[in-house]
Scaffold this motif. Structure first.
Motif, short mmCIF file in Angstrom:
data_model
loop_
_atom_site.label_atom_id
_atom_site.label_comp_id
_atom_site.label_asym_id
_atom_site.label_seq_id
_atom_site.Cartn_x
_atom_site.Cartn_y
_atom_site.Cartn_z
N LYS A 80 33.68 108.70 34.67
CA LYS A 80 33.04 107.48 34.16
C LYS A 80 33.27 107.30 32.65
O LYS A 80 33.22 106.19 32.14
N ALA A 81 33.48 108.41 31.95
CA ALA A 81 33.66 108.32 30.50
C ALA A 81 35.00 107.70 30.12
O ALA A 81 35.21 107.34 28.97
N ARG A 82 35.91 107.62 31.08
CA ARG A 82 37.18 106.95 30.79
C ARG A 82 37.50 105.98 31.92
O ARG A 82 38.30 106.26 32.80
N PRO A 83 36.82 104.80 31.90
CA PRO A 83 37.05 103.85 33.01
C PRO A 83 38.48 103.31 33.01
O PRO A 83 39.04 103.09 34.08
N GLU A 84 39.05 103.08 31.82
CA GLU A 84 40.43 102.58 31.79
C GLU A 84 41.35 103.71 31.39
O GLU A 84 41.15 104.35 30.37
N LYS A 85 42.36 103.94 32.21
CA LYS A 85 43.27 105.07 31.94
C LYS A 85 44.39 104.63 30.99
O LYS A 85 44.64 103.44 30.82
N TYR A 86 45.06 105.60 30.42
CA TYR A 86 46.24 105.30 29.60
C TYR A 86 47.42 105.05 30.53
O TYR A 86 47.52 105.65 31.60
N VAL A 87 48.35 104.18 30.11
CA VAL A 87 49.56 104.05 30.92
C VAL A 87 50.54 105.16 30.57
O VAL A 87 51.28 105.66 31.41
N ALA A 88 50.55 105.55 29.30
CA ALA A 88 51.39 106.67 28.89
C ALA A 88 50.44 107.77 28.45
O ALA A 88 49.80 107.63 27.43
N LYS A 89 50.32 108.82 29.25
CA LYS A 89 49.41 109.89 28.83
C LYS A 89 50.23 111.16 28.67
O LYS A 89 50.78 111.67 29.64
N ALA A 90 50.32 111.63 27.44
CA ALA A 90 51.08 112.85 27.20
C ALA A 90 50.16 114.04 27.40
O ALA A 90 48.94 113.94 27.25
#
Ligand code: HEM
Ligand code: FES
Lengths: 248, 258
Positions: A80-90
């Motif tokens: 829940k603390a990150r509802p929107e994810k990164y598209v580029a996650k290193a």
């Protein structure tokens, strides 16, 4: 409960589980000795005084439930603390083991349930219940209840043959499942054993590197110890001393 | 390294405000000097956009020398970009190659909602500070340097914690969007010093509670924060905060909180 409170629960219940796992693993290695070793050991565990067996079982069950429930709460909160994810996650440096704790944990839970049905309740193979052998008056069973029982021959559950049958080639898939699960336990502990010191605040820069190595060594040690039995079964090294009688 | 001009293609998150959904836009920027900083490259792009009568990209920046902690972009999945120990404003275009595709996203976490484009609201960090990131006694005029002896080791450790510039990169990089590194640095810098000792317990309790209350995730001791921190704040401070909080909770239970 606070985030840190949950981490303390994870660490303490994890510590208890690790302690249990190490003891269990060493106990199991008696399978590589004469069948009387494990059979007597199992008989004594079954006949511990003062209901100690149930005390240990309830403590372990409490730890598994606390560990699991807290893990689920943590995972949901983190999600829940990150509802929107990164598209580029290193990924900078996090180990594979540390990123997959929730997955290794869930499969371990499935393993624990199966394992208890397999060798404790024995409802996967009900015929295991009928494996029996006799022990000659051995060991300290005399003293268990602080009274001397004359003990010439005792009929005991033949745990040695149960394990040998359980891991026999006929049930090769069971052995494979055990080995895979123990591999996952190894990964779980590679991160977990070092992580619990951090959660409890008992780690610094120097000790982090050392504890990471201790965790790796302990995890591999536990893996080899546990996986050796199903592997020995697959290789036909351990043979039952009592044949299975099919139950109807 | 000699100066060159390169072209890069940027994939940038655009969002009008907190209540409308955003989307990525692709921009090409030519003749970027490798000596320019990442933010100067963004300025160049914004001039280009203004020229084309489009909205420039909103992004946070202030000191542009790595001390204020205002700049806050996630560049190719890493807050402040791929170079360790530096902020976005200190990242230079010489770290990129001609023709590179660069993805630029805002910090992503529930407590830091996107306000516009790459700007997020980092107000929850203030709430954590207000909960205990201070010393509550009158300190008067600066006292003699040696009036309050502090060992070199402690002074150094406290200084290491105090080097946190409050940028929030730790939250952005953490797979759980946890603010443990930031909070632990702020708790640690004061809890280590004699001036902070009288309120040590309540500081740990209150700041952790403020952190939890803001909706950050939980630490899983993975260490991505330390790796992304432009100031190299160590995971040790998280361990110390875990320790301080455990002791403080026990003391709170017995009604003797310091
Ligand atoms: C019942 C199934 C299990 C589940 C669902 C589970 C799940 C988890 C999760 C999600 C974490 C936290 C990961 C993190 O913070 O990164 C964790 C940590 C841990 N687990 Fe498990 N696990 C299970 C079984 C076990 C077993 C059987 C052991 C030991 C033999 C164990 C030992 C540990 C340890 C030592 C930690 C580290 C605690 C800490 O970070 O402070 N777990 N587990
Ligand atoms: S703008 Fe101040 S640190 Fe980057």
């Amino acid at each position: 409960m606070s985030s840190l409170g949950k981490k303390y629960i994870m660490a303490l219940s994890g510590l208890a589980l690790v302690g249990f796992a190490c003891g269990h693993m060493v106990g199991n290695l008696q399978m590589f000795l004469h069948p009387d070793w494990i059979n007597e050991y199992a008989y004594k565990l079954q006949h511990l005084p003062y209901g100690l067996l149930w005390v240990v079982r309830i403590v372990m069950l409490t730890c598994v439930v606390a560990h699991m429930v807290t893990a689920v709460m943590l995972v949901i909160e983190n999600y829940k603390a990150r509802p929107e994810k990164y598209v580029a996650k290193a990924n900078l440096q996090a180990s594979f083991a540390s990123r997959t704790m929730k997955y290794s944990g869930v499969i371990l839970l499935a393993f624990i349930v199966f394992h208890i049905m397999h060798f404790t309740v024995q409802n996967i193979h009900p015929e295991f219940l009928h494996l029996e052998t006799t022990l000659e008056g051995v060991g300290t069973i005399h003293h268990v209840y602080d009274k001397l029982l004359p003990l010439d021959r005792t009929t005991v559950h033949d745990v040695y043959s149960m394990v040998a049958h359980g891991f026999s080639l006929k049930f090769w898939y069971v052995s494979v499942f055990y080995i895979i699960s123990m591999g996952l336990l190894c990964f779980h502990l590679m991160h977990g054993i070092s992580s619990m010191f951090q959660s409890l605040g008992l780690r610094n820069d120097l000790w982090r590197k050392r504890l990471d190595r201790v965790a790796l060594a302990a995890a591999v040690f536990v893996f080899i110890g546990f996986a050796s039995l199903p592997l020995a079964g697959l290789l036909g090294i351990i043979e039952p001393i009592t044949p299975l009688i099919a139950s109807h | 390294m000699s100066e060159r001009n390169i072209s890069v293609t940027l994939k940038v998150w655009r969002q009008k405000n907190a209540s409308v959904p955003g989307a990525f836009e692709i921009y090409k920027v030519d003749s970027v000097s490798t000596s320019s900083s990442f933010l100067e490259m963004m300025d160049l792009l914004n001039e280009q956009l203004i020229e084309e009568d489009k909205d420039p990209i909103a992004f946070d920046h202030d000191c542009r020398e790595g001390i204020c902690g205002t700049c806050s972009m996630v560049i190719d999945g890493i807050p402040h970009g791929k170079k360790a120990l530096q902020t976005t404003c200190q990242l230079h275009m010489r770290s990129f190659n001609d023709g590179d595709n660069i993805t630029i996203e805002p910090y992503r976490s529930k407590p830091f909602p996107v306000m516009r484009d790459l700007i997020v609201d980092r107000e929850p960090m203030d709430a954590i500070m207000q909960a205990g990131g201070f010393v509550d006694q009158r300190i008067g005029a600066a006292q003699d340097a040696n009036a309050l002896p502090i060992s070199k080791e402690i002074a150094d450790k406290s200084m290491d914690a105090a080097s946190c510039i409050g940028c929030g990169a730790c939250v952005a990089v953490c797979p759980n969007a946890s603010a443990m590194l930031l909070t632990s640095a702020k708790v640690g810098q004061l809890n280590l010093l004699p001036q902070g000792k009288p309120e040590k317990d309540r500081r740990a309790l209150n700041m952790v509670r403020a952190m939890d209350g803001a909706g950050f995730g939980n630490c899983t001791n993975i260490g991505e924060c330390e790796a992304a921190c432009p100031k190299g704040v160590s995971l040790d401070f998280i361990a110390k905060m875990n320790r301080d909080y455990a002791v403080a909770s026990a003391k709170e239970f017995f009604g003797v909180v310091g």
